[in-house]
Design a protein around this motif. Structure first.
Motif, PDB file in Angstrom:
ATOM      1  N   CYS A   1      -3.970  -2.779  10.186  1.00 46.15           N
ATOM      2  CA  CYS A   1      -5.058  -3.748  10.112  1.00 46.15           C
ATOM      3  C   CYS A   1      -5.946  -3.703  11.352  1.00 46.15           C
ATOM      4  CB  CYS A   1      -4.442  -5.144   9.974  1.00 46.15           C
ATOM      5  SG  CYS A   1      -5.649  -6.452   9.875  1.00 46.15           S
ATOM      6  N   PRO A   2      -7.263  -3.578  11.165  1.00 43.28           N
ATOM      7  CA  PRO A   2      -8.176  -3.623  12.314  1.00 43.28           C
ATOM      8  C   PRO A   2      -8.414  -5.056  12.797  1.00 43.28           C
ATOM      9  CG  PRO A   2      -9.425  -3.397  10.286  1.00 43.28           C
ATOM     10  CD  PRO A   2      -7.972  -3.348   9.888  1.00 43.28           C
TER      11      PRO A   2
ATOM     12  N   PRO B   1     -10.157 -11.525   4.479  1.00 42.43           N
ATOM     13  CA  PRO B   1      -8.984 -11.693   5.354  1.00 42.43           C
ATOM     14  C   PRO B   1      -9.177 -12.730   6.452  1.00 42.43           C
ATOM     15  CG  PRO B   1      -9.971  -9.509   5.678  1.00 42.43           C
ATOM     16  CD  PRO B   1     -10.668 -10.130   4.511  1.00 42.43           C
TER      17      PRO B   1
ATOM     18  N   MET C   1     -14.828  -5.411  15.525  1.00 43.43           N
ATOM     19  CA  MET C   1     -13.677  -6.264  15.872  1.00 43.43           C
ATOM     20  C   MET C   1     -13.304  -6.183  17.336  1.00 43.43           C
ATOM     21  SD  MET C   1     -11.952  -5.972  12.218  1.00 43.43           S
ATOM     22  CE  MET C   1     -13.244  -6.289  10.986  1.00 43.43           C
TER      23      MET C   1
ATOM     24  N   TYR D   1       3.908   6.012   9.001  1.00 37.73           N
ATOM     25  CA  TYR D   1       2.548   6.128   9.544  1.00 37.73           C
ATOM     26  C   TYR D   1       2.201   7.532  10.022  1.00 37.73           C
ATOM     27  CZ  TYR D   1       1.413   1.276   8.878  1.00 37.73           C
ATOM     28  OH  TYR D   1       1.115   0.072   8.301  1.00 37.73           O
TER      29      TYR D   1
ATOM     30  N   GLN E   1      -8.665   0.953   1.967  1.00 36.00           N
ATOM     31  CA  GLN E   1      -7.191   0.985   1.890  1.00 36.00           C
ATOM     32  C   GLN E   1      -6.675   2.202   1.125  1.00 36.00           C
ATOM     33  OE1 GLN E   1      -9.126  -1.616   1.025  1.00 36.00           O
ATOM     34  NE2 GLN E   1      -8.350  -3.511   1.903  1.00 36.00           N
TER      35      GLN E   1
ATOM     36  N   HIS F   1     -11.462   8.541   5.837  1.00 37.66           N
ATOM     37  CA  HIS F   1     -10.856   7.257   6.229  1.00 37.66           C
ATOM     38  C   HIS F   1     -11.169   6.929   7.676  1.00 37.66           C
ATOM     39  CE1 HIS F   1      -7.577   4.787   8.004  1.00 37.66           C
ATOM     40  NE2 HIS F   1      -7.990   3.996   7.036  1.00 37.66           N
TER      41      HIS F   1
ATOM     42  N   PHE G   1       4.340 -13.307   5.124  1.00 32.55           N
ATOM     43  CA  PHE G   1       2.998 -13.176   4.535  1.00 32.55           C
ATOM     44  C   PHE G   1       2.948 -11.839   3.792  1.00 32.55           C
ATOM     45  CE2 PHE G   1      -1.816 -14.111   5.318  1.00 32.55           C
ATOM     46  CZ  PHE G   1      -1.993 -14.159   3.956  1.00 32.55           C
TER      47      PHE G   1
ATOM     48  N   ASN H   1     -14.044  -7.074   2.483  1.00 35.08           N
ATOM     49  CA  ASN H   1     -12.825  -6.708   3.217  1.00 35.08           C
ATOM     50  C   ASN H   1     -12.824  -7.240   4.652  1.00 35.08           C
ATOM     51  OD1 ASN H   1     -10.881  -5.499   1.600  1.00 35.08           O
ATOM     52  ND2 ASN H   1     -11.949  -3.520   1.573  1.00 35.08           N
ATOM     53  N   VAL H   2     -13.934  -7.811   5.091  1.00 33.32           N
ATOM     54  CA  VAL H   2     -13.974  -8.500   6.386  1.00 33.32           C
ATOM     55  C   VAL H   2     -13.908 -10.027   6.179  1.00 33.32           C
ATOM     56  CG1 VAL H   2     -15.368  -8.950   8.446  1.00 33.32           C
ATOM     57  CG2 VAL H   2     -15.261  -6.635   7.497  1.00 33.32           C
TER      58      VAL H   2
ATOM     59  N   PHE I   1     -15.195  -0.439  10.756  1.00 31.77           N
ATOM     60  CA  PHE I   1     -14.489  -1.730  10.882  1.00 31.77           C
ATOM     61  C   PHE I   1     -14.120  -2.021  12.336  1.00 31.77           C
ATOM     62  CE2 PHE I   1     -13.810  -3.457   6.674  1.00 31.77           C
ATOM     63  CZ  PHE I   1     -14.041  -2.369   5.833  1.00 31.77           C
TER      64      PHE I   1
ATOM     65  N   GLN J   1       0.963  -6.968  10.361  1.00 32.25           N
ATOM     66  CA  GLN J   1      -0.311  -6.457   9.850  1.00 32.25           C
ATOM     67  C   GLN J   1      -0.299  -4.926   9.867  1.00 32.25           C
ATOM     68  OE1 GLN J   1      -2.329 -10.411  11.670  1.00 32.25           O
ATOM     69  NE2 GLN J   1      -3.832  -8.883  11.122  1.00 32.25           N
TER      70      GLN J   1
ATOM     71  N   HIS K   1      -3.787   3.268   8.938  1.00 37.53           N
ATOM     72  CA  HIS K   1      -4.232   2.140   8.112  1.00 37.53           C
ATOM     73  C   HIS K   1      -3.892   0.778   8.687  1.00 37.53           C
ATOM     74  CE1 HIS K   1      -6.007   3.985   4.515  1.00 37.53           C
ATOM     75  NE2 HIS K   1      -5.225   5.018   4.827  1.00 37.53           N
TER      76      HIS K   1
ATOM     77  N   THR L   1      -7.356 -12.043  14.277  1.00 41.54           N
ATOM     78  CA  THR L   1      -6.332 -12.966  13.761  1.00 41.54           C
ATOM     79  C   THR L   1      -5.683 -13.735  14.914  1.00 41.54           C
ATOM     80  OG1 THR L   1      -5.928 -11.418  11.948  1.00 41.54           O
ATOM     81  CG2 THR L   1      -4.264 -13.119  12.325  1.00 41.54           C
TER      82      THR L   1
ATOM     83  N   LYS M   1     -13.015   3.714   8.999  1.00 40.69           N
ATOM     84  CA  LYS M   1     -12.253   2.811   9.871  1.00 40.69           C
ATOM     85  C   LYS M   1     -13.021   2.510  11.149  1.00 40.69           C
ATOM     86  CE  LYS M   1      -8.442   0.456  10.443  1.00 40.69           C
ATOM     87  NZ  LYS M   1      -7.093   0.933  10.126  1.00 40.69           N
TER      88      LYS M   1
ATOM     89  N   ARG N   1      -2.523   7.617   1.217  1.00 33.11           N
ATOM     90  CA  ARG N   1      -2.728   6.369   0.486  1.00 33.11           C
ATOM     91  C   ARG N   1      -3.374   6.591  -0.876  1.00 33.11           C
ATOM     92  NH1 ARG N   1      -1.634   1.921   3.754  1.00 33.11           N
ATOM     93  NH2 ARG N   1      -0.286   2.717   5.408  1.00 33.11           N
TER      94      ARG N   1
END
Ligand code: HEM
Length: 416
Positions: free
Chosen positions: A362-363, A242, A102, A58, A84, A91, A288, A238-239, A98, A351, A360, A368, A95, A65
């Motif tokens: 997961c936001p 998932p 959330m 990271y 992604q 990016h 997963f 993408n929202v 997103f 995630q 990157h 979740t 991001k 990416r």
């Protein structure tokens, strides 16, 4: 790279298909090394696992990416050229869009909608024979995701749309029919959502300011231009997609409750901390996401290994979540372990790892977690049911995987 274990074989693509979630972990254990080199799909690849490896993976100075995700994954799971695959300032800007959707208030709103929808389903299905929990969860989540996002969805469409979102996810590790089904599903979904975006932009459909639909339709790039309708549709998907995919974790949650029945009693107070530890352990324990890929941005060395610009590197998510240096007795399901968890950004990575605003990761983790907690509260405390004879096993070679039966319940009735 003489000191780095090399898994010698002309090409390990077949072994990857045969060993699935355990491919990297099997070799990391065998060589007693955080990393090894191998060949996959005709190229040299470095595979790595563990908390230190995740920190390296990271680091945006070391990895990018762009060029990492194969086209076949972009044409099913991600959408072509979506967030992604982006790097740097572009990016971060995407991001931020997103992340702004959330926040905790969005998470709580979604959790409330999920509980409402589960209860509506229970009322409708009470007295029905057998219910496949995975199928029901996909439909509940599809209704909730579209309603929350502001995307119109008729009840008659729910089943097909939910199946399409799931087929995109189901395609990621697959060759053959599962892959092609995912492509068709993506084409249909993009056509549908593009039309919705066009209608909003043309003023034919109202979108509330603050809704996901509004945000995607009117988002501006760093240069001030709007996303084209295709890209706006891809990012809106993408929202939505998932959120529907949380059905997999909900199915594993029901399995966990079935395999660890002593927890039913512990969860009955509906205590938020207990619910949270249980679902965190579900996200750690069950498979997963298997691994992530990135390309070396510029030459560097780590752990006596030379990483050369352009090389593909895979980070083992499943193996890191089952790493015995990080998790005591990793192959036991023990939610209480999360009482002691320090909240590292790099040891618990179902995630992804790191700071989601900067990299990157997961936001959607907050969403979740809250959606899973509400669903666990429903399953454990709002209904009674029986679990008839069925095949509850799940394969570790099929990616993504699921209990074979999808978790069937019978004689479901609401409590009180
Ligand atoms: C990225 C897993 C739910 C939206 C990711 C990544 C993983 C992941 C492994 C990649 C991390 C990386 O590349 O470093 C999951 C799992 C979920 C889930 C297992 C549960 C079913 C969600 C939800 C949302 C979401 C609910 C949104 C509502 C995204 C987006 C990205 C992403 C937009 C791309 C982020 C980026 O490239 O910067 N997710 N996710 N995910 N996830 Fe999730």
């Amino acid at each position: 790279n003489e000191k780095v274990p090399e898994d010698k074989s002309l090409d390990n693509s077949l072994a990857l298909m045969q060993e699935g979630y355990l491919f990297i972990k099997n070799r990391v254990d065998k060589y007693q090394s955080d990393l090894f080199e191998t060949r996959l799909l005709g190229q040299k690849v470095i595979c790595m696992s563990g908390e230190e490896a995740a920190k390296v993976f990271y680091d945006p100075e070391r990895f990018q990416r762009t060029g990492a995700a194969p086209k076949r994954v972009q044409k099913t799971l991600f959408g072509v050229n979506a967030i992604q695959t982006m790097d740097g300032q572009a990016h971060k800007h995407r991001k931020h869009l997103f992340m702004s959707l959330m926040t905790p208030s969005h998470q709580n709103r979604l959790a409330d909608l999920v509980m409402e929808q589960w209860q509506a389903s229970a009322t409708k299905l009470e007295g029905a024979g057998r219910i496949v929990l995975f199928d029901e969860a996909q439909m509940v989540l599809c209704r909730v995701a579209c309603h929350w996002a502001g995307v119109p969805l008729k009840e008659s469409e729910v089943k097909e749309r939910a199946k399409d979102f799931s087929a995109m996810v189901d395609a990621f590790g697959a060759l053959g029919p599962r892959h092609w089904k995912g492509r068709r599903a993506r084409r249909r979904a993009e056509e549908w959502i593009k039309e919705v975006i066009e209608d909003v932009r043309a003023g034919k459909l109202m979108a509330n300011e603050g809704s996901v639909l509004y945000a995607m339709a009117f988002h501006k790039e760093l240069d001030g231009t709007q996303l084209d309708t295709q890209m706006a549709a891809i990012e809106l998907i993408n929202v939505l997609r998932p959120i529907v995919a949380i059905a997999t974790f909900i199915t594993f949650t029901a399995l966990a409750l079935h395999e660890n029945p002593e927890w039913k009693g512990k969860l009955c107070s509906g205590d938020s901390d207990d619910l949270e530890r249980f679902i965190q352990e579900v996200r750690r324990y069950y498979p997963f996401g298997p691994f992530l890929g990135a390309r070396v941005r510029r030459d560097f060395s780590w752990n006596q290994c030379e990483f050369k610009e352009g090389m593909l590197v895979l980070l083992d998510m499943y193996g890191t979540n089952h790493d015995s240096r990080l998790w005591e007795r990793p192959d036991e399901f023990r939610p209480e372990r999360f009482k002691e968890w320090k909240g590292s950004l790099f040891d618990f990575i179902p995630q992804g790892g790191g700071d989601p605003a900067m990299g990157h990761r997961c936001p959607g983790e907050g969403i979740t977690v809250e959606v899973m907690k509400a669903s666990l509260d429903f399953i454990a405390n709002k209904i009674d049911y029986e679990v008839p004879e069925q095949d509850l096993s799940y394969s570790l070679t099929k990616m993504p995987t699921l209990p074979e039966s999808g978790f069937i319940i019978s004689n479901m009735r609401q409590k009180e």
